[in-house]
Design an enzyme around this catalytic site. Structure first.
Site, mmCIF file in Angstrom:
data_model
loop_
_atom_site.group_PDB
_atom_site.id
_atom_site.type_symbol
_atom_site.label_atom_id
_atom_site.label_comp_id
_atom_site.label_asym_id
_atom_site.label_seq_id
_atom_site.Cartn_x
_atom_site.Cartn_y
_atom_site.Cartn_z
ATOM 1 N N LYS A 10 0.933 -1.370 -0.535
ATOM 2 C CA LYS A 10 0.211 0.125 0.242
ATOM 3 C C LYS A 10 1.078 1.056 0.048
ATOM 4 C CE LYS A 10 -3.591 0.560 2.739
ATOM 5 N NZ LYS A 10 -5.257 0.604 1.814
ATOM 6 N N ARG A 55 -3.372 2.118 8.760
ATOM 7 C CA ARG A 55 -3.452 1.786 8.347
ATOM 8 C C ARG A 55 -3.102 0.962 7.848
ATOM 9 N NH1 ARG A 55 -8.372 3.012 4.649
ATOM 10 N NH2 ARG A 55 -8.274 5.561 4.176
ATOM 11 N N GLY A 61 -7.914 -8.069 4.809
ATOM 12 C CA GLY A 61 -8.884 -8.007 6.644
ATOM 13 C C GLY A 61 -8.174 -8.434 7.486
ATOM 14 N N MET A 109 -5.498 -7.819 9.426
ATOM 15 C CA MET A 109 -5.007 -6.551 10.365
ATOM 16 C C MET A 109 -5.678 -5.058 10.374
ATOM 17 S SD MET A 109 -0.022 -7.191 9.553
ATOM 18 C CE MET A 109 -1.098 -6.805 7.968
ATOM 19 N N ARG A 116 -3.857 -1.393 -6.403
ATOM 20 C CA ARG A 116 -2.904 -2.285 -6.067
ATOM 21 C C ARG A 116 -3.152 -3.753 -7.300
ATOM 22 N NH1 ARG A 116 -5.417 -4.841 -0.886
ATOM 23 N NH2 ARG A 116 -7.574 -5.213 -1.305
ATOM 24 N N HIS A 145 -6.598 -41.387 0.880
ATOM 25 C CA HIS A 145 -6.506 -42.449 -0.158
ATOM 26 C C HIS A 145 -7.741 -41.653 -1.566
ATOM 27 C CE1 HIS A 145 -8.651 -45.371 -3.042
ATOM 28 N NE2 HIS A 145 -6.585 -46.042 -2.708
ATOM 29 N N ARG A 189 8.352 -48.558 -18.208
ATOM 30 C CA ARG A 189 8.816 -49.663 -16.797
ATOM 31 C C ARG A 189 8.524 -50.695 -17.211
ATOM 32 N NH1 ARG A 189 8.339 -46.760 -11.029
ATOM 33 N NH2 ARG A 189 6.870 -47.284 -11.204
ATOM 34 N N GLU A 243 16.408 -43.085 -8.785
ATOM 35 C CA GLU A 243 15.977 -42.867 -7.558
ATOM 36 C C GLU A 243 16.240 -43.455 -6.212
ATOM 37 O OE1 GLU A 243 12.153 -44.918 -8.292
ATOM 38 O OE2 GLU A 243 12.891 -47.041 -9.054
ATOM 39 N N SER A 286 15.071 -41.936 -15.605
ATOM 40 C CA SER A 286 14.012 -40.466 -15.246
ATOM 41 C C SER A 286 14.334 -40.709 -13.869
ATOM 42 C CB SER A 286 13.274 -41.461 -16.276
ATOM 43 O OG SER A 286 12.163 -40.701 -15.627
ATOM 44 N N ASN A 292 9.895 -39.742 -6.055
ATOM 45 C CA ASN A 292 9.372 -39.770 -5.213
ATOM 46 C C ASN A 292 9.770 -41.016 -4.181
ATOM 47 O OD1 ASN A 292 6.589 -39.356 -6.319
ATOM 48 N ND2 ASN A 292 6.452 -40.940 -7.536
ATOM 49 N N CYS A 336 10.230 -37.905 -12.935
ATOM 50 C CA CYS A 336 8.635 -38.449 -13.596
ATOM 51 C C CYS A 336 8.612 -39.111 -11.998
ATOM 52 C CB CYS A 336 9.102 -40.641 -14.542
ATOM 53 S SG CYS A 336 9.969 -41.821 -13.360
ATOM 54 N N TYR A 353 13.040 -33.280 -20.012
ATOM 55 C CA TYR A 353 11.922 -32.879 -20.361
ATOM 56 C C TYR A 353 11.080 -33.768 -18.320
ATOM 57 C CZ TYR A 353 12.491 -37.833 -19.249
ATOM 58 O OH TYR A 353 11.931 -39.777 -19.104
HETATM 59 C C1 PEP Z 1 9.820 -42.619 -8.153
HETATM 60 O O1 PEP Z 1 9.280 -42.960 -7.308
HETATM 61 O O2 PEP Z 1 9.597 -41.074 -8.062
HETATM 62 C C2 PEP Z 1 8.557 -43.209 -8.968
HETATM 63 C C3 PEP Z 1 7.947 -41.945 -10.525
HETATM 64 O O3 PEP Z 1 8.143 -44.361 -9.921
HETATM 65 P P1 PEP Z 1 7.244 -45.003 -8.183
HETATM 66 O O4 PEP Z 1 6.132 -43.555 -8.082
HETATM 67 O O5 PEP Z 1 6.260 -45.721 -9.182
HETATM 68 O O6 PEP Z 1 7.711 -45.922 -7.290
HETATM 69 MG MG MG Z 2 9.662 -45.127 -7.775
#
Ligand code: PEP
Ligand code: MG
Length: 888
Positions: free
Chosen positions: A26, A96, A105, A107, A352, A468, A630, A758, A777, A781, A844, A864
């Site tokens: 502001k 203000r 809103g 403060m 703003r 889930h 895979r 991984e 790749s 995860n 991935c 990618y």
């Molecule tokens: C991962 O581990 O990132 C992966 C893509 O494989 P998944 O999730 O199937 O274990």
């Molecule tokens: Mg995996």
């Protein structure tokens, strides 16, 4: 000496728009508007640094601050020809808050500051309107007592309601000056009673109180929660803006209003706003009186018979239109404006960037680029990638009436209408006869997958954003509302109870996964609009993007959808997902439970044609785009019979006794299956599984190539490699199968063999692994799971506690932990390239669809990202923004 105070007014300012961190949003914009010569009530901004000093020093102020504050008050005095605290030259101010990021809103604000028993009389004679003066004074007492002295609003509301009843008035506006004076006396008496001290009469004491209250409001619970939800650091602090009051409530030539330079819900390029005659800003927000339209066009469109500002105050309207256009051109973005007209003179109180819907954001960005106000690349950067989610699903028509029967968490976006069903089997049955259903459960489990697939949307009464139901629905791109605690589901009697109403199977409800609402009956929807502005932004994004965007998909439906969203290939086909349907799970179980290689091969022979036709379909859908398949990854126990019934069925299929099978099942039991016999370890133990899959891939590639008349080059990916020798072993098997298929078909096959990175060991040894791997790749995860040493399936419960306690900012399974897991990705990429320059690199894990993680992938130079189908447009946009930001 530090400078704590920055003045503005009279066509000049000490600050600029760029000083946002110091002056707050502001304050910076008020300074900028002054520098542009726009009519802004003079004032000053106390910096965010002062806020931090105040907290660091036990809520005190430095000595020199007081001197600077006096000088700044003099500045306002000079600019207005008035003097703070002097009844003869009455100067009232507003106080203000104003943080770096807008926190609407959250403060505190105090208006009309400087009024007391003496100055109120000056205001009455200055304005020639005693009623107005006393009304302003009582508003000030109410606001100040609440914000600074900590008294409840209700205390004053009660007094006022009593007084109105006694005097026979219905509306506040019915009270005369004398009557307001009586109310004020009652207010003051009540304050004395509650606080055992009088309402402060000294304007300077009032000012110090208000400044302290605004700084303190930075740490109120509302503000803390808001910051947590919006990732705003506490260390930013808030600024305080003190400004000469202008009055929109000085009679019928005064007004106050808010406006957007373009329509914030549709994006249409026309001034959109509302105002109230003879009112103060809070009245517009309070919603007690219905505001009027600013333009004639909007008044006519709304069918209102109350005059527009354009008609009522044409002079002020003209300057407002001119100023709003100037501000939009200056900031090169749609502006959200606040203004006051005091006796015909227009004053600007705020500008703003305006908040807008996802749809409006697209239209505004595309229009502004076409108008030449911004470049196409800027237009691309103006869209929040995550907001695209809203546009890819049907949404409830904003004009539709909503009969809300419950509210839960907005677990997966989009809206859906259908008949209630309480079980997944019912959902499937109804779907098969062409009915649309909403699956209503207390919570869902993996056994509900078929029902979730069959339903239009999912509603659960328990579970959070990572339950889930929520996770699976998001993956499927289906609307889901979770955790609607106020609804009661009685599975046995087949009823859903909400707000005392009972619904049964077949009754129609609508869920809104964008807001978490559950609605009675069918509600009109807007279908996703993927052409027009959406297509334009996507085209511009694609032109700016370096990284490719692929999808994680294994079903033809997902692959087709991802392709229509612009996926440039499949980055991860999880073959294990293909083994759950119908007969397949039976053959799969036979294969896993076989004792000998011979029996295993017999079961695999049944799976081969199914796999081949799956892959053929994917190759055909992707029509020449790369497809990464895979090999089998998960621990085998996931496929094992869970019930006695299933066990008997598999035993019969295999011609063995149930007892023998039970023993084998027990032998396969693992304590830590995620760290157990999975990934390439399966291919090492049972190479015939990898061989069957490789054969299915190559035979499908040959057939797809024959049908299309051009070569299909599959990419075969080996999961969970930690040792180069694991990959060597599996690759040798793949190469041998390739050779056999080439010999059998007489067709030359081109293919790539690569691996997922991984495991931390794979990243650390990537230079060696790249001697064999033709692509990497990053499976972030598992890499997150193994780097942190936390289970991706169980961590949600305590990660939320970590987040609340500030130990982590974000769930590392949602947004990549750049400092830790990211460092391994960087290392893996560098080492991979060192051995094999030009090695193809992708990601991935779920992070491939998360904008912040995508930005990191651009920095590391991956080729990618691959993500679930509904995230493809988000990833395209995020990849483009990352490339533009990196270049700029
Ligand atoms: C991962 O581990 O990132 C992966 C893509 O494989 P998944 O999730 O199937 O274990
Ligand atoms: Mg995996």
């Amino acid at each position: 000496m530090s400078k704590w105070v920055y003045t503005f007014g009279d066509g000049a300012a000490e600050g600029r728009a760029g000083d946002r961190n110091l002056l707050g949003g502001k304050g910076a914009n008020l300074a900028e508007m002054c520098s542009l010569g726009l009519p802004v009530p003079p004032g000053f901004t106390i910096t965010t640094e002062m806020c931090n000093w105040y907290y660091a020093n036990g809520r005190r102020y430095p000595q020199e601050f007081e001197t600077q504050l006096d000088a700044a008050l003099d500045h306002i005095g000079k600019a207005t020809g008035r003097r703070f605290g002097d009844p003869a030259k009455l100067l009232l101010v507003s106080v203000r808050s104003g943080a770096r990021a807008s926190m609407p809103g959250m403060m505190d604000t105090v208006l009309n500051l400087g009024l007391n028993d003496e100055t109120v009389e000056a205001l009455a004679s200055d304005s020639g309107d005693a009623r107005f003066a006393y009304d302003s004074y009582r508003r000030f007492i109410q606001m100040y007592s609440n914000v600074v002295l900590g008294l409840d609003h209700e205390v004053f509301e009660e007094i006022l309601e009593d007084a109105k009843a006694r005097l026979g008035h219905e509306l506040d506006t019915d009270l005369s000056a004398v009557e307001w004076q009586e109310v004020i006396d009652l207010y003051k008496a009540r304050i004395q009673e509650e606080l055992e001290k009088p309402f402060p009469q000294d304007p300077r004491e009032q000012l110090w109180g208000a400044i302290g209250a605004v700084f303190s409001s930075w740490m109120n619970q509302r503000a803390i929660t808001y910051r947590r939800l919006h990732d705003i650091p506490e260390s930013w602090g808030t600024a305080v803006n003190v400004q000469a009051m202008v009055f929109g409530n000085m009679g019928d030539t005064s007004a106050t209003g808010v406006a957007f330079t373009r329509n914030p819900s549709t994006g249409e390029n026309s001034l959109y706003g509302e105002f109230l005659v003879n009112a103060q800003g809070e009245d517009v927000v309070a919603g007690i009186r219905t505001p009027q339209n600013i333009t004639e066009a909007a008044r006519i469109a709304a069918g209102s018979d109350r005059p527009s500002l354009e008609k009522l105050m044409p002079e002020a309207f003209r300057s407002f239109v001119e100023i709003s256009q100037r501000l939009e051109n200056h900031y090169r973005d749609m502006q959200d404006l606040e203004f006051t007209i005091e006796r015909g003179k227009l004053w600007m109180l705020q500008t703003r960037s305006g908040k807008r819907t996802a749809r409006a954001a697209l239209k505004i960005a595309v229009d502004m680029a076409n108008e030449g106000l911004i470049t196409r690349e800027e237009a691309v950067c103006r869209i929040d990638p995550a907001s695209l989610d809203q546009l890819l699903h049907p949404t409830i028509d904003p004009k539709a009436a909503r009969d809300v029967i419950g509210v839960g968490l907005p677990a997966s976006p989009g809206a859906a209408t259908g008949e209630i069903v309480f079980s997944s089997d019912e959902a499937e049955e109804m779907k098969s006869v062409g009915r649309k259903v909403i699956l209503v459960r207390v919570e869902t489990s993996p056994e509900d997958i078929h029902g979730m697939h069959a339903a239009q949307g999912i509603l659960t009464t328990r579970g959070g954003m990572t339950s889930h139901a929520a996770v699976v629905a998001r993956g499927m791109g289906k609307p889901c509302v979770s955790g609607v605690g106020s609804l009661r589901v009685d599975h046995r009697n087949g009823t859903l109870t909400a707000l005392g109403q009972t619904f049964r199977k077949g009754d129609i409800i609508t869920i809104d996964g964008g807001s978490g609402q559950v609605l009675k009956g069918a509600v009109p929807m807007l279908q996703p609009e993927l052409s027009g502005d959406f297509a334009a932004i996507m085209e511009w994004a694609d032109a700016a993007r370096r990284m490719k965007v692929r999808t994680n998909a294994e079903t033809p439906a997902d692959a087709r959808m991802a392709h229509s969203f612009g996926a440039e290939g499949i980055g991860l086909c999880r073959t294990e997902h293909m083994f759950f349907d119908g007969d397949r799970i039976v053959s799969m179980r036979e294969m896993i439970l076989a004792d000998t290689e011979k029996d295993r091969r017999a079961a695999l022979a049944k799976l081969l044609p199914m796999q081949r036709s799956d892959f053929l379909e994917l190759f055909e859908i992707m029509a020449g785009l790369p497809v990464t398949i895979r090999l089998l990854d998960p621990p085998l126990h996931e496929f094992l019979p869970k019930t006695e019934e299933e066990l008997v069925e598999v035993a019969a299929g295999m011609g063995v006794s149930s007892d023998k099978l039970r023993q084998r099942t027990e032998a396969l039991h693992e304590f830590n299956p995620m760290l157990g016999h999975r990934g390439c370890r399966l291919a090492v133990s049972y190479p015939e599984i990898a061989e069957m899959q490789a054969r299915a891939i190559f035979e499908a590639a040959v057939e797809a190539g024959r049908r299309a008349g051009k070569l299909v080059v599959p990419e075969i990916m080996v999961p969970l490699v930690g040792l180069k020798k694991e990959l060597d072993y599996v690759k040798a098997r793949i190469d041998a199968v390739a050779k056999s298929v080439m010999d059998e078909t007489g067709v030359a096959i081109e293919y790539l063999t690569g691996t997922m990175i991984e495991l931390p060991r794979a990243a650390i040894r990537a230079n060696f692994i790249a001697e064999t791997a033709e692509f990497f790749s990053f499976g972030t995860n598992d890499l997150t799971q193994t780097t942190f040493g936390i289970s991706r399936d169980d961590a949600a419960s305590f990660l939320e506690i970590y987040r609340q306690k500030g130990i982590i900012d974000q769930d590392p399974f949602v947004s990549l932990d750049i400092e830790g897991v990211g460092e391994l990705v960087r290392l893996g990429a560098e080492k991979g390239r060192a051995t094999r320059p030009g090695i193809k690199l992708g990601i991935c894990g779920e992070h491939g669809g998360d904008p912040a993680s995508i930005r990191f992938c651009e920095e590391v130079g991956l080729d990618y990202v691959s993500c679930s189908p509904f995230r493809v447009p988000i990833a395209r946009l995020a990849a483009a923004q990352s490339a533009i930001r990196k270049a700029g």
